[in-house]
Design an enzyme around this catalytic site. Structure first.
Site, PDB file in Angstrom:
ATOM      1  N   HIS A  46       0.830  -1.219   0.000  1.00  0.00           N
ATOM      2  CA  HIS A  46       0.000   0.000   0.000  1.00  0.00           C
ATOM      3  C   HIS A  46       0.859   1.263   0.000  1.00  0.00           C
ATOM      4  O   HIS A  46       0.564   2.236   0.696  1.00  0.00           O
ATOM      5  CB  HIS A  46      -0.958   0.003   1.199  1.00  0.00           C
ATOM      6  CG  HIS A  46      -1.982  -1.086   1.152  1.00  0.00           C
ATOM      7  ND1 HIS A  46      -3.130  -1.002   0.409  1.00  0.00           N
ATOM      8  CD2 HIS A  46      -2.021  -2.311   1.745  1.00  0.00           C
ATOM      9  CE1 HIS A  46      -3.840  -2.114   0.547  1.00  0.00           C
ATOM     10  NE2 HIS A  46      -3.181  -2.934   1.353  1.00  0.00           N
ATOM     11  N   ASP A  97      -0.272  -5.107   5.961  1.00  0.00           N
ATOM     12  CA  ASP A  97      -1.335  -5.941   5.382  1.00  0.00           C
ATOM     13  C   ASP A  97      -1.139  -6.130   3.880  1.00  0.00           C
ATOM     14  O   ASP A  97      -0.482  -5.342   3.214  1.00  0.00           O
ATOM     15  CB  ASP A  97      -2.717  -5.333   5.652  1.00  0.00           C
ATOM     16  CG  ASP A  97      -2.876  -3.953   5.046  1.00  0.00           C
ATOM     17  OD1 ASP A  97      -1.915  -3.161   5.132  1.00  0.00           O
ATOM     18  OD2 ASP A  97      -3.942  -3.645   4.494  1.00  0.00           O
ATOM     19  N   GLU A  98      -1.750  -7.183   3.368  1.00  0.00           N
ATOM     20  CA  GLU A  98      -1.894  -7.458   1.939  1.00  0.00           C
ATOM     21  C   GLU A  98      -0.571  -7.342   1.161  1.00  0.00           C
ATOM     22  O   GLU A  98      -0.490  -6.675   0.139  1.00  0.00           O
ATOM     23  CB  GLU A  98      -2.959  -6.548   1.332  1.00  0.00           C
ATOM     24  CG  GLU A  98      -4.346  -6.819   1.899  1.00  0.00           C
ATOM     25  CD  GLU A  98      -5.441  -6.046   1.212  1.00  0.00           C
ATOM     26  OE1 GLU A  98      -6.464  -6.655   0.881  1.00  0.00           O
ATOM     27  OE2 GLU A  98      -5.273  -4.826   0.993  1.00  0.00           O
ATOM     28  N   ILE A  99       0.466  -8.013   1.663  1.00  0.00           N
ATOM     29  CA  ILE A  99       1.747  -8.068   0.964  1.00  0.00           C
ATOM     30  C   ILE A  99       1.663  -9.196  -0.065  1.00  0.00           C
ATOM     31  O   ILE A  99       1.479 -10.356   0.292  1.00  0.00           O
ATOM     32  CB  ILE A  99       2.890  -8.318   1.957  1.00  0.00           C
ATOM     33  CG1 ILE A  99       2.905  -7.208   3.018  1.00  0.00           C
ATOM     34  CG2 ILE A  99       4.231  -8.390   1.228  1.00  0.00           C
ATOM     35  CD1 ILE A  99       3.667  -7.580   4.270  1.00  0.00           C
ATOM     36  N   ASP A 113      -1.900  -9.770   8.967  1.00  0.00           N
ATOM     37  CA  ASP A 113      -1.226 -10.398   7.830  1.00  0.00           C
ATOM     38  C   ASP A 113       0.262 -10.607   8.088  1.00  0.00           C
ATOM     39  O   ASP A 113       0.865 -11.546   7.563  1.00  0.00           O
ATOM     40  CB  ASP A 113      -1.380  -9.546   6.561  1.00  0.00           C
ATOM     41  CG  ASP A 113      -2.796  -9.080   6.307  1.00  0.00           C
ATOM     42  OD1 ASP A 113      -3.456  -8.647   7.269  1.00  0.00           O
ATOM     43  OD2 ASP A 113      -3.230  -9.103   5.149  1.00  0.00           O
TER      44      ASP A 113
END
Length: 379
Positions: free
Chosen positions: A89, A160-162, A210
């Protein structure tokens, strides 16, 4: 939680939200400041990030703005918890530092790719490169400035969301992986280069779950000592919360199934060639089940100042009551009908205070107490 990267919110909107939080006995404003979409926070040590990564000069938060918001929060009993999300992000960082961001400004889900190979989970790509030494110099400056601006003892570092696809697009990372390196090792290098620095500034580090429970990229728990770490859960219902707590960590619960205030309005990616679902009986749609417990979150892909109040209030007030008082009264009876009457009255009080909370029922129900209830008692 309010996301001010997807869309910008003027300072007055944030102050009004904090005022309403205080009235509803909510006492932590989690400020998701930056993301791939924009970097609106002006930082003395890294002015180029906001100058190049924001939506414009009229969509910035200056140090003076931050001081105003923090002070207003303290005056109203509300802590202001900053989040600088990384390493994923971070597409907006590439406007100032393209060399430290992988897969920036690429199409998020190429047509020829499987979902597992996407570069981001939504439009707006970019992940900081753990192998680039410049990454950590910029990060230290960002973290140092943010800690100086916010007296709050928690610092949210994202995590998050790697996604593997984004890192794998970088030649240096490809070489690292070809020599038997792993994506987990990349993330561990990143955490080991940032986590101790945040702790050295006398901050407890908050990460999204995450970082420890990610399906593809995660760190070994030894990199995250529980005494300095809080994990925020957002997926897998109560199961991940149980995993986090059983591992000795403190948890912030904000399950997207129940606590995401932006849900229920459809996704924001347009022209979806896959979307042609037949009507099904009882299908509530993706993400429509929004309840009221935990830390509620308003992500801003489909929210901006025009809908801020109605997306948050009075649903967040319902969550506050549940957390403070539970969903049963002193006798053990569920608060089904009486809760609506009380929230209806509370909503009108908020409107009188200048908070544009959305209506729950027609005014007729207010004038005729109890007549709009469905009274079929259950346990």
């Amino acid at each position: 939680m309010l996301d001010t990267s997807g869309n910008y919110y003027p300072v007055d909107d944030i102050l009004r939200t904090i005022k309403a939080m205080s009235a509803s006995k909510l006492n932590v404003f989690h400020w998701h400041l930056t993301d791939s979409h924009s970097f609106p926070l002006m930082l003395p040590s890294e002015p180029a990030l906001a100058a190049k990564g924001s939506y414009g000069n009229d969509m910035l938060y200056s140090p003076a703005d931050v001081a105003t918001i923090v002070r207003f929060g303290l005056e109203h009993g509300v802590r202001v918890l900053p989040e600088i999300d990384s390493p994923a992000h971070t597409g907006s960082w590439a406007e100032a530092y393209p060399d430290i961001v992988t897969c920036a400004n690429m199409f998020w889900w190429p047509a020829e790719s499987e979902w597992a190979d996407r570069l981001a989970s939504e439009p707006g790509t970019g992940q900081l490169n753990p192998l680039n030494t410049n990454t950590y110099q910029v990060l230290r400056n960002v973290i140092g400035d943010a800690v100086a601006l916010f007296p709050e003892q928690f610092f949210h570092a994202g995590g998050d969301e790697i996604l593997p696809g984004c890192w794998k697009s970088d030649p240096a990372i490809q070489t690292f992986l070809s020599k038997n390196g792993t994506l987990g090792q990349l993330l561990e290098k990143f955490v080991n280069s940032t986590f101790p620095y945040i702790v050295s500034l006398n901050r407890t580090v908050v990460y999204w779950e995450d970082i420890l429970l990610g399906p593809n990229v995660k760190v070994d728990p030894s990199f995250l000592p529980p005494e300095h770490t809080i994990l925020q859960t957002w997926t897998n219902g109560p199961n991940n919360t149980k995993l986090i707590v059983s591992s000795g960590y403190r948890a912030i619960v904000s399950s997207y199934e129940f606590y995401y205030l932006d849900c229920g309005h459809g996704d924001f990616p347009g022209n979806d060639s896959q979307y042609d679902p037949p009507p099904t009986s009882g299908d509530s749609g993706n993400g429509d089940q929004i309840g009221a417990r935990g830390e509620v979150a308003l992500w801003s892909e489909q929210a901006d100042p025009t809908v801020l109040d109605v997306r948050i209030w009075p649903r967040a007030s319902a969550m506050a009551e549940t957390l403070w008082s539970g969903n049963r009264d002193e006798s053990g009876k569920k608060r089904y009908a009486e809760a609506m009457d009380r929230l209806n009255e509370w909503r009108h009080r908020m409107v009188n205070k200048g908070i544009r909370a959305e209506p729950l029922q027609p005014l007729w129900c207010i004038k005729n107490p109890g007549m709009c209830n469905t009274v079929h008692p259950s346990d």
